[in-house]
Each structure stands twice: as C-alpha cells, then as structure tokens.
Enzyme design. Structure first.
Site, PDB file in Angstrom:
ATOM      1  N   GLU A  11      -1.229  87.677  24.604  1.00 20.62           N
ATOM      2  CA  GLU A  11       0.214  87.886  24.398  1.00 20.62           C
ATOM      3  C   GLU A  11       0.787  86.876  23.398  1.00 20.62           C
ATOM      4  O   GLU A  11       1.633  87.222  22.581  1.00 20.62           O
ATOM      5  CB  GLU A  11       0.971  87.786  25.724  1.00 20.62           C
ATOM      6  CG  GLU A  11       0.808  88.992  26.626  1.00 20.62           C
ATOM      7  CD  GLU A  11       1.291  90.286  25.990  1.00 20.62           C
ATOM      8  OE1 GLU A  11       2.239  90.242  25.184  1.00 20.62           O
ATOM      9  OE2 GLU A  11       0.715  91.336  26.269  1.00 20.62           O
ATOM     10  N   TYR A  94      10.377  88.270  27.071  1.00 16.21           N
ATOM     11  CA  TYR A  94       9.455  89.385  26.847  1.00 16.21           C
ATOM     12  C   TYR A  94       8.037  89.006  27.269  1.00 16.21           C
ATOM     13  O   TYR A  94       7.365  89.735  28.003  1.00 16.21           O
ATOM     14  CB  TYR A  94       9.459  89.814  25.369  1.00 16.21           C
ATOM     15  CG  TYR A  94       8.309  90.721  25.049  1.00 16.21           C
ATOM     16  CD1 TYR A  94       8.378  92.080  25.329  1.00 16.21           C
ATOM     17  CD2 TYR A  94       7.118  90.222  24.509  1.00 16.21           C
ATOM     18  CE1 TYR A  94       7.296  92.920  25.085  1.00 16.21           C
ATOM     19  CE2 TYR A  94       6.041  91.044  24.262  1.00 16.21           C
ATOM     20  CZ  TYR A  94       6.147  92.391  24.542  1.00 16.21           C
ATOM     21  OH  TYR A  94       5.079  93.221  24.308  1.00 16.21           O
ATOM     22  N   ASP A 112      10.355  95.081  23.533  1.00 19.17           N
ATOM     23  CA  ASP A 112      10.089  94.663  22.154  1.00 19.17           C
ATOM     24  C   ASP A 112      10.511  95.813  21.241  1.00 19.17           C
ATOM     25  O   ASP A 112      11.113  96.793  21.692  1.00 19.17           O
ATOM     26  CB  ASP A 112       8.612  94.281  21.977  1.00 19.17           C
ATOM     27  CG  ASP A 112       7.676  95.474  22.143  1.00 19.17           C
ATOM     28  OD1 ASP A 112       8.153  96.567  22.543  1.00 19.17           O
ATOM     29  OD2 ASP A 112       6.477  95.320  21.880  1.00 19.17           O
TER      30      ASP A 112
END
Ligand code: SF4
Length: 240
Positions: A11, A94, A112
């Site tokens: 990520e 996020y 996103d």
C-alpha cells in the site's frame, strides 16, 4: 494474501506508483526485508537502495520509522485497529482503511481516484468530488457499502479466495479494481460492468459527465536553461 506486513508495504509503494512498476520492487523488498523486525533493524542505506527508482523517498523513511515504532511500542506486532494503523508515520485515512480492510477484513472505507469515479457514476453525484462536502459524502457512501458488505459473508462463501480475505476486503478491492479496469476515465466498459443495473449514470446516460472535476487550472509554461562556462585551460571543476 492477507499478511499485514506485505499489505502495508504494498500500500505504501502504491501511494504514488502504478501496480506494474511496484511488483518487482515489492518482490525484491520481501526477499530482503521479510518482516517488520528485519526492516526496523536494517541499515538505512540498504533500505533506501531497495527503494531506488520508486521516488518520493519520504515514503520509505516513514516505512522504516513506523517499523521501528511497531517494534518499540507494539512488541513487533502490527496494530490491528484502524486508529493504531492511522497513527503510524506515512499512513493516512485511505491507506489505513485499505490495510485494515484487506488484512483484517475491518469494515473501514477507502476512497481514492478510482473509487471516486465508480461512486460518482453509480450514484450519479454531479458535484465536484474535490469539494469538501462532496468528498465527505463520498467517504460516507464508501463506509455504508463496506459496513453493508460486512454483514454478507454468506454471499461469498462459495469462493475460497474471497472467503479467506472476507467480504470487506473483497468489497474494497472490487471497487478499486472496477475503477482501474472497467469504470475507466475514458471509454468505460459499461456493457461488461457487473454493477451496470445499479448504475444511475449508466441508466440516465450521464457517464461521460462524471466525475465532475471542474475546470483544470491553467498551466504555466516554464523554461530552464543551464550553462557550463569554461575559459582557456581552467578546468571545469575550478570554474564550478
Ligand atoms: Fe462505471 Fe459504466 Fe459500471 Fe456505471 S455501468 S459503474 S459507469 S462501468
């Protein structure tokens, strides 16, 4: 693969970089630094070398800082709750949602660019998603979807890989993947889209208008010139 460390590293790498670029970096990283403890103890130069070419070096410095904090404050165990993950250096709303939903199947939303496009089209939201109120509305919608998904384990029990990761993980990854591969900015593949019967923009013929990102800011053309001046036998090093 719901291994927290692997999900976290991927990520962070994906924050500014495309998947196909990240994959070989991620594989090299996992071979060299396979655990949080190894990352925490690694010499900084070795860690930076593994990142070389990905850019945005704050990301890798924060990764190692976070690993050292996990070792010092959490006995080397990755925090499981959303707030604990959000408190790590380099992790925003996020990324915390993405890590906790994928690794722990937590009902945490993600939003996103890909998810924004899918949601504005699915729900036909015409306001600019960059406006604060609209952005918050989209976060709330994403939250409602993942909370609803968390109650529907039985819907996916016949698919072993989804069963392993859980419905919240599956929902969030599906939203991202749908935006990346089907509900694309140009020429979305609506006839092949698995949620087309629920899509308000598709039903009302407004797909091309959404998301409404407003007018682009005017660009400024800038030119840079560089010179190296040398005179007679004076060396370049001396003139520099
Ligand atoms: Fe996107 Fe078209 Fe699917 Fe709607 S039907 S979500 S616009 S791909």
């Amino acid at each position: 693969h719901p291994d927290t460390y692997e999900v976290w590293v991927s990520e962070i790498m994906l924050q500014q970089t495309q998947v196909k670029t990240v994959i070989p970096y991620w594989e090299r990283w996992m071979q060299t630094l396979p655990t949080v403890a190894v990352l925490a103890a690694a010499p900084e130069q070795r860690v930076l070398k593994l990142w070389e070419g990905l850019g945005y070096y704050t990301r890798v410095r924060n990764l190692q800082k976070a690993a050292q904090r996990i070792v010092a404050e959490h006995a080397g165990l990755f925090p499981r709750g959303f707030d604990g993950v959000l408190a790590l250096p380099g992790v925003g709303r996020y990324t915390a949602g993405s890590i906790t939903s994928i690794a722990f199947n937590a009902p945490a939303p993600i939003l996103d660019g890909n998810v924004i496009r899918v949601l504005t089209r699915l729900f036909c939201i015409a306001e600019n998603p960059r406006d604060r109120a609209t952005n918050e509305l989209l976060w709330r919608l994403a939250a409602r979807l993942v909370v609803a998904a968390s109650a529907h384990t039985s819907l996916i029990t016949n698919h072993s890989s989804l069963l392993l990761s859980g419905p919240c993980s599956a929902l969030n990854q599906s939203l991202m993947e749908l935006g990346a591969t089907v509900c694309t900015p140009l020429n979305p593949q609506c006839p092949q889209c698995p949620v087309r019967t629920h899509c308000a923009a598709h039903r009302t013929g407004r797909v091309g208008e959404l998301p409404n990102l407003g007018a682009r800011a005017a660009t400024t053309r800038r030119e840079f010139h560089a010179f190296v001046v040398e005179r007679e036998e004076i060396s370049r090093d001396a003139t520099a």
